[in-house]
Design a protein around this motif. Sequence first.
Motif, mmCIF file in Angstrom:
data_model
loop_
_atom_site.group_PDB
_atom_site.id
_atom_site.type_symbol
_atom_site.label_atom_id
_atom_site.label_comp_id
_atom_site.label_asym_id
_atom_site.label_seq_id
_atom_site.Cartn_x
_atom_site.Cartn_y
_atom_site.Cartn_z
ATOM 1 N N ASP A 72 1.731 3.119 1.637
ATOM 2 C CA ASP A 72 2.178 3.594 3.566
ATOM 3 C C ASP A 72 3.880 2.238 3.028
ATOM 4 O O ASP A 72 4.438 1.893 4.197
ATOM 5 N N TYR B 282 -2.478 0.178 13.644
ATOM 6 C CA TYR B 282 -1.508 1.036 12.911
ATOM 7 C C TYR B 282 -2.423 2.278 12.994
ATOM 8 O O TYR B 282 -1.946 3.598 12.792
ATOM 9 N N LEU B 283 -3.576 2.128 12.514
ATOM 10 C CA LEU B 283 -4.168 3.540 13.221
ATOM 11 C C LEU B 283 -3.997 4.610 14.066
ATOM 12 O O LEU B 283 -4.227 5.537 14.374
ATOM 13 N N ASP C 275 0.624 -0.993 0.035
ATOM 14 C CA ASP C 275 -0.101 -0.084 0.273
ATOM 15 C C ASP C 275 0.699 1.229 0.016
ATOM 16 O O ASP C 275 2.245 1.340 0.359
ATOM 17 N N ARG D 52 -4.614 -9.241 9.409
ATOM 18 C CA ARG D 52 -4.272 -7.868 9.098
ATOM 19 C C ARG D 52 -5.459 -6.614 9.824
ATOM 20 O O ARG D 52 -5.635 -5.881 9.783
ATOM 21 N N GLU D 53 -6.356 -7.414 9.454
ATOM 22 C CA GLU D 53 -7.943 -6.530 10.528
ATOM 23 C C GLU D 53 -7.280 -6.199 11.606
ATOM 24 O O GLU D 53 -7.247 -4.550 12.025
ATOM 25 N N ASN E 117 3.162 -0.580 4.108
ATOM 26 C CA ASN E 117 2.769 -2.276 4.588
ATOM 27 C C ASN E 117 2.120 -2.925 2.727
ATOM 28 O O ASN E 117 1.840 -3.014 2.488
ATOM 29 N N ARG F 175 -0.366 5.287 14.169
ATOM 30 C CA ARG F 175 -0.216 6.907 13.442
ATOM 31 C C ARG F 175 -1.193 8.248 13.618
ATOM 32 O O ARG F 175 -0.745 9.587 14.148
ATOM 33 N N THR G 234 -0.025 -6.391 1.575
ATOM 34 C CA THR G 234 -1.508 -6.257 1.142
ATOM 35 C C THR G 234 -1.824 -8.024 0.434
ATOM 36 O O THR G 234 -0.764 -7.785 -0.137
ATOM 37 N N PHE H 149 -4.361 -5.663 12.728
ATOM 38 C CA PHE H 149 -2.834 -4.857 12.406
ATOM 39 C C PHE H 149 -3.242 -2.903 12.142
ATOM 40 O O PHE H 149 -2.384 -2.370 12.237
ATOM 41 N N THR H 150 -4.509 -3.242 11.030
ATOM 42 C CA THR H 150 -4.932 -2.193 10.474
ATOM 43 C C THR H 150 -5.487 -1.166 11.513
ATOM 44 O O THR H 150 -5.073 -0.135 12.041
ATOM 45 N N VAL H 151 -6.145 -2.093 12.723
ATOM 46 C CA VAL H 151 -7.287 -1.114 13.996
ATOM 47 C C VAL H 151 -5.504 -0.425 14.645
ATOM 48 O O VAL H 151 -5.129 0.722 15.096
#
Length: 88
Positions: free
Chosen positions: A12, A49-50, A10, A42-43, A14, A53, A16, A45-47
């Motif tokens: 950033d 990671y946000l 992606d 992945r889900e 990361n 950030r 995909t 990680f996404t949470v």
Amino acid sequence: MRVRIDIGLDFDGNHTLAWTPSDAPNAVDVAKTTLERWNAEREAFTVAYLRWRRVIEEVEDTLYRAPQARGQLAEVALASAPAHRRAR
């Protein structure tokens, strides 16, 4: 489970990964539990990671404002200093 896999990066940097069931000759066998685990991780990680950030943005904002805050504090200190100190 035979699947078609699309791997990329992606914006950033990361990884995909997208997969779809497939019987095509270029499909690969991957354990369904591995694919399910990838989806769950992945889900998560996404949470995370946000959230990371958001914290980094707060730190960057604080660092950006720090010189301005120091300048304002210096102005206040100078204004409240006795007159003989300001004359120097």
